[in-house]
Design a protein around this motif. Structure first.
Motif, PDB file in Angstrom:
ATOM      1  N   PRO A 103       0.842  -1.206   0.000  1.00 39.48           N
ATOM      2  CA  PRO A 103       0.000   0.000   0.000  1.00 39.48           C
ATOM      3  C   PRO A 103       0.874   1.252   0.000  1.00 39.48           C
ATOM      4  N   LEU A 104       0.388   2.312  -0.573  1.00 36.81           N
ATOM      5  CA  LEU A 104       1.152   3.554  -0.651  1.00 36.81           C
ATOM      6  C   LEU A 104       1.600   4.025   0.732  1.00 36.81           C
ATOM      7  N   LEU A 195       8.238   7.760 -15.269  1.00 35.48           N
ATOM      8  CA  LEU A 195       8.454   6.324 -15.239  1.00 35.48           C
ATOM      9  C   LEU A 195       8.299   5.789 -13.822  1.00 35.48           C
ATOM     10  N   ILE A 196       7.426   4.819 -13.649  1.00 34.14           N
ATOM     11  CA  ILE A 196       7.406   3.974 -12.470  1.00 34.14           C
ATOM     12  C   ILE A 196       7.998   2.638 -12.910  1.00 34.14           C
ATOM     13  N   LYS A 203      -0.443   0.916  -5.733  1.00 30.00           N
ATOM     14  CA  LYS A 203      -1.633   1.647  -6.154  1.00 30.00           C
ATOM     15  C   LYS A 203      -1.550   3.107  -5.703  1.00 30.00           C
ATOM     16  N   HIS A 204      -1.897   4.012  -6.614  1.00 31.69           N
ATOM     17  CA  HIS A 204      -1.945   5.456  -6.368  1.00 31.69           C
ATOM     18  C   HIS A 204      -0.556   6.108  -6.264  1.00 31.69           C
ATOM     19  N   LEU A 205       0.511   5.331  -6.496  1.00 33.49           N
ATOM     20  CA  LEU A 205       1.852   5.907  -6.408  1.00 33.49           C
ATOM     21  C   LEU A 205       2.071   6.987  -7.460  1.00 33.49           C
ATOM     22  N   ALA A 242      -4.435   6.319 -20.668  1.00 37.63           N
ATOM     23  CA  ALA A 242      -5.684   7.065 -20.475  1.00 37.63           C
ATOM     24  C   ALA A 242      -5.480   8.337 -19.656  1.00 37.63           C
ATOM     25  N   GLY A 243      -4.287   8.523 -19.092  1.00 37.68           N
ATOM     26  CA  GLY A 243      -4.037   9.719 -18.298  1.00 37.68           C
ATOM     27  C   GLY A 243      -4.695   9.700 -16.927  1.00 37.68           C
ATOM     28  N   THR A 244      -5.024   8.505 -16.425  1.00 39.75           N
ATOM     29  CA  THR A 244      -5.755   8.388 -15.155  1.00 39.75           C
ATOM     30  C   THR A 244      -4.988   8.986 -13.992  1.00 39.75           C
ATOM     31  N   CYS A 245      -3.675   8.749 -13.929  1.00 38.00           N
ATOM     32  CA  CYS A 245      -2.905   9.258 -12.790  1.00 38.00           C
ATOM     33  C   CYS A 245      -2.855  10.786 -12.791  1.00 38.00           C
TER      34      CYS A 245
END
Length: 271
Positions: A103-104, A195-196, A203-205, A242-245
């Motif tokens: 988790p984050l 880049l990750i 998640k959510h990073l 999709a550009g979600t982040c």
């Protein structure tokens, strides 16, 4: 072949008098190196940032454009400038890849490390070359690069460079005139690489890193370049992403681009 004199050069007004001064500095430069010519041109034309520091990067880009247009004759480059160099990642450059899946909130010490020396620069370049789908290429203009780290090691890399010269959706949203765009475009930064690392599954990073970066560049850019950042932009390649982040980090979708971007790809803008 000699072309017409541009009215602007790298965002600054330009005329025949400026061109004549540059030609003088090219002829007088000792040693006759491109870097020395750029230094002399910065002094001669008072080409400086808001803190009075010479804008060597802009000067070198401008001189190269004049050279390619046949308006000046630069000496041959004394060595490679890195353009086109393919970076090969070396294991000793960073921590051994270790899968991160948590988790984050479990990632203690999440922070951005500014790329400020040869070692961190090579690490950043190599990561982007090996793991980013676009690979490595030098970021344009004024730039900031960061490594993404936490107490357990390296998570990725993010970089910002000069904004796109014209983006219809962005310019309409801002509502500035062409003159205002020319005057203030230097205060807009483009998130050119993000880049990750593929072995990091948190998640959510990504949206958290974007929020950290948005705060950090407002501190680091004025300190380095003497100018305040007022807007960040990026281009999301569809249908790959999709550009979600970006949406999760409160970036605003403005529309699709109408022309060819800096990397000659069709992008979707999200500002």
């Amino acid at each position: 072949m000699d072309q017409g004199i541009p009215r602007r050069l790298c965002g600054r007004p330009f005329n025949e008098t400026d061109l004549a001064r540059i030609r003088q500095e090219v002829a007088r430069a000792q040693p006759p190196l491109r870097a020395e010519i750029a230094r002399r041109v910065c002094r001669a034309l008072e080409w400086t940032d808001l803190q009075g520091r010479p804008k060597f990067m802009s000067a070198r880009v401008g001189l190269l454009r004049l050279h390619r247009a046949g308006l000046i004759e630069l000496p041959p480059p004394s060595g490679g400038n890195g353009n086109g160099r393919r970076y090969v990642a070396r294991p000793e450059t960073w921590h051994e890849p270790v899968p991160v899946s948590a988790p984050l909130r479990a990632l203690s010490g999440l922070h951005l490390v500014s790329v400020s020396d040869r070692r961190t620069s090579h690490c950043w370049n190599s990561l982007i070359e090996c793991y980013h789908y676009l690979g490595y290429s030098p970021l344009p203009g004024a730039q900031l690069r960061y490594l993404i780290q936490f107490d357990g090691g390296l998570l990725g890399a993010i970089g910002f460079g000069a904004a796109a010269w014209k983006v219809a959706a962005r310019d309409h949203w801002i509502g500035w005139t062409p003159g205002q765009r020319q005057a203030h475009l230097g205060r807009v930064l483009n998130n050119a690489r993000f880049l990750i690392l593929p072995w990091v599954q948190v998640k959510h990073l990504a949206s958290k890193v974007l929020a950290l970066a948005a705060r950090q560049v407002t501190i680091d850019f004025p300190a380095r370049y003497g100018e305040r950042v007022v807007l960040l932009e990026t281009f999301v390649e569809i249908p790959r992403f999709a550009g979600t982040c970006y949406r999760a980090a409160n970036w605003h979708y403005l529309g699709e681009t109408t022309g060819r971007g800096k990397t000659d790809r069709t992008h979707q803008a999200a500002l």
